[in-house]
Scaffold this motif. Structure first.
Motif, mmCIF file in Angstrom:
data_model
loop_
_atom_site.group_PDB
_atom_site.id
_atom_site.type_symbol
_atom_site.label_atom_id
_atom_site.label_comp_id
_atom_site.label_asym_id
_atom_site.label_seq_id
_atom_site.Cartn_x
_atom_site.Cartn_y
_atom_site.Cartn_z
ATOM 1 N N VAL A 1 0.840 -1.200 0.000
ATOM 2 C CA VAL A 1 0.000 0.000 0.000
ATOM 3 C C VAL A 1 0.874 1.247 0.000
ATOM 4 O O VAL A 1 0.603 2.206 -0.729
ATOM 5 C CB VAL A 1 -0.953 -0.005 1.217
ATOM 6 C CG1 VAL A 1 -1.650 1.327 1.372
ATOM 7 C CG2 VAL A 1 -1.955 -1.121 1.075
ATOM 8 N N THR B 1 0.846 4.082 -3.002
ATOM 9 C CA THR B 1 0.358 5.435 -2.723
ATOM 10 C C THR B 1 1.472 6.475 -2.640
ATOM 11 O O THR B 1 1.193 7.670 -2.580
ATOM 12 C CB THR B 1 -0.421 5.473 -1.394
ATOM 13 O OG1 THR B 1 0.452 5.037 -0.334
ATOM 14 C CG2 THR B 1 -1.662 4.601 -1.462
ATOM 15 N N VAL C 1 0.965 5.599 6.679
ATOM 16 C CA VAL C 1 -0.246 4.785 6.567
ATOM 17 C C VAL C 1 -0.760 4.445 7.965
ATOM 18 O O VAL C 1 -1.953 4.579 8.251
ATOM 19 C CB VAL C 1 0.015 3.503 5.742
ATOM 20 C CG1 VAL C 1 -1.201 2.588 5.760
ATOM 21 C CG2 VAL C 1 0.400 3.864 4.311
ATOM 22 N N SER D 1 -8.313 -2.119 -2.589
ATOM 23 C CA SER D 1 -8.139 -1.019 -3.542
ATOM 24 C C SER D 1 -8.881 0.229 -3.054
ATOM 25 O O SER D 1 -8.457 1.354 -3.328
ATOM 26 C CB SER D 1 -8.603 -1.434 -4.938
ATOM 27 O OG SER D 1 -9.948 -1.847 -4.901
ATOM 28 N N ILE E 1 -6.573 2.114 -0.827
ATOM 29 C CA ILE E 1 -5.567 2.842 -1.610
ATOM 30 C C ILE E 1 -6.176 4.126 -2.157
ATOM 31 O O ILE E 1 -5.563 5.208 -2.073
ATOM 32 C CB ILE E 1 -5.007 1.964 -2.745
ATOM 33 C CG1 ILE E 1 -4.155 0.850 -2.144
ATOM 34 C CG2 ILE E 1 -4.195 2.794 -3.737
ATOM 35 C CD1 ILE E 1 -3.677 -0.173 -3.134
ATOM 36 N N ARG E 2 -7.391 4.071 -2.676
ATOM 37 C CA ARG E 2 -8.064 5.280 -3.179
ATOM 38 C C ARG E 2 -8.230 6.303 -2.055
ATOM 39 O O ARG E 2 -7.991 7.496 -2.230
ATOM 40 C CB ARG E 2 -9.426 4.935 -3.778
ATOM 41 C CG ARG E 2 -9.361 4.414 -5.199
ATOM 42 C CD ARG E 2 -10.725 4.354 -5.858
ATOM 43 N NE ARG E 2 -11.706 3.568 -5.115
ATOM 44 C CZ ARG E 2 -11.821 2.245 -5.166
ATOM 45 N NH1 ARG E 2 -11.001 1.542 -5.923
ATOM 46 N NH2 ARG E 2 -12.746 1.617 -4.466
ATOM 47 N N LEU F 1 -6.444 6.613 0.732
ATOM 48 C CA LEU F 1 -5.147 7.163 1.105
ATOM 49 C C LEU F 1 -4.668 8.195 0.079
ATOM 50 O O LEU F 1 -4.097 9.225 0.447
ATOM 51 C CB LEU F 1 -4.112 6.049 1.260
ATOM 52 C CG LEU F 1 -4.235 5.242 2.545
ATOM 53 C CD1 LEU F 1 -3.373 3.993 2.480
ATOM 54 C CD2 LEU F 1 -3.860 6.098 3.746
ATOM 55 N N ARG F 2 -4.895 7.927 -1.180
ATOM 56 C CA ARG F 2 -4.512 8.901 -2.208
ATOM 57 C C ARG F 2 -5.316 10.192 -2.044
ATOM 58 O O ARG F 2 -4.777 11.290 -2.180
ATOM 59 C CB ARG F 2 -4.716 8.314 -3.604
ATOM 60 C CG ARG F 2 -3.655 7.290 -3.957
ATOM 61 C CD ARG F 2 -3.868 6.735 -5.346
ATOM 62 N NE ARG F 2 -2.812 5.783 -5.677
ATOM 63 C CZ ARG F 2 -2.954 4.800 -6.547
ATOM 64 N NH1 ARG F 2 -4.105 4.635 -7.194
ATOM 65 N NH2 ARG F 2 -1.956 3.983 -6.787
ATOM 66 N N THR F 3 -6.588 10.059 -1.765
ATOM 67 C CA THR F 3 -7.438 11.234 -1.551
ATOM 68 C C THR F 3 -6.957 12.024 -0.335
ATOM 69 O O THR F 3 -6.816 13.257 -0.398
ATOM 70 C CB THR F 3 -8.910 10.813 -1.355
ATOM 71 O OG1 THR F 3 -9.357 10.142 -2.532
ATOM 72 C CG2 THR F 3 -9.802 12.007 -1.081
ATOM 73 N N SER G 1 -3.991 12.055 1.004
ATOM 74 C CA SER G 1 -2.698 12.651 0.670
ATOM 75 C C SER G 1 -2.873 13.903 -0.185
ATOM 76 O O SER G 1 -2.235 14.936 0.065
ATOM 77 C CB SER G 1 -1.832 11.620 -0.047
ATOM 78 O OG SER G 1 -0.581 12.164 -0.372
#
Length: 152
Positions: free
Chosen positions: A6, A10, A17, A40, A43-44, A46-48, A50
């Motif tokens: 992860v 990311t 994390v 998944s 992951i989405r 965490l990207r948001t 970030s």
């Protein structure tokens, strides 16, 4: 998926994390032996998170509307979820207002400093040029015996 995977997916560290989990921004599943497992969707999220933090929100800001991070797009034409959109808008407007105040305060400080330097030193004070290289044909002039920032 394990935490190292992860983190790699990311661009975050494993510590980041875990921190986002501690802050309530993420709730990964667990194996029977207690290891974290990620999907998944994690992951989405965490990207948001970030992206929002890089844009200038704080962890506290994001936490206040974390419940809508995975919901339908905010521009849902049906109007569904309107109260959730209000949470996001309120936090965003508050943060933008704070940034505007900081910019105004720093601009005022900068203007005051420039004014004081001009009043105090007159022609010796020349405002710093805009960033970027000087044209090769233009000589660099410095008042008096002032060295350049690089010591030349």
């Amino acid at each position: 998926m394990r935490i190292g995977d992860v983190a790699a997916a990311t661009g975050l560290t494993t510590r980041a994390v875990r921190y986002y989990e501690e802050q309530g921004l993420l709730s990964p599943g667990r194996t029977p032996s207690g290891h974290r497992t990620y999907t998944s969707a994690d992951i989405r999220r965490l990207r948001t998170v970030s992206e929002l933090l890089q844009a200038g929100l704080t962890v506290s800001d994001v936490r206040s509307f974390a419940h809508v991070l995975d919901s339908a797009p905010l521009r849902d034409p049906s109007g569904a979820g309107e109260p959730d959109r209000c949470d996001v808008a309120e936090v965003a407007q508050h943060r933008l207002g704070e940034l505007d105040q900081r910019i105004a305060r720093l601009s005022s400080i900068r203007d005051g400093l420039a004014s004081q330097l001009t009043n105090r030193f007159g022609d010796l004070f020349a405002p710093a040029p805009a960033p970027g290289p000087a044209p090769a044909s233009a000589p660099v002039s410095r008042p008096g015996n002032c060295p350049a920032a690089d010591g030349t």
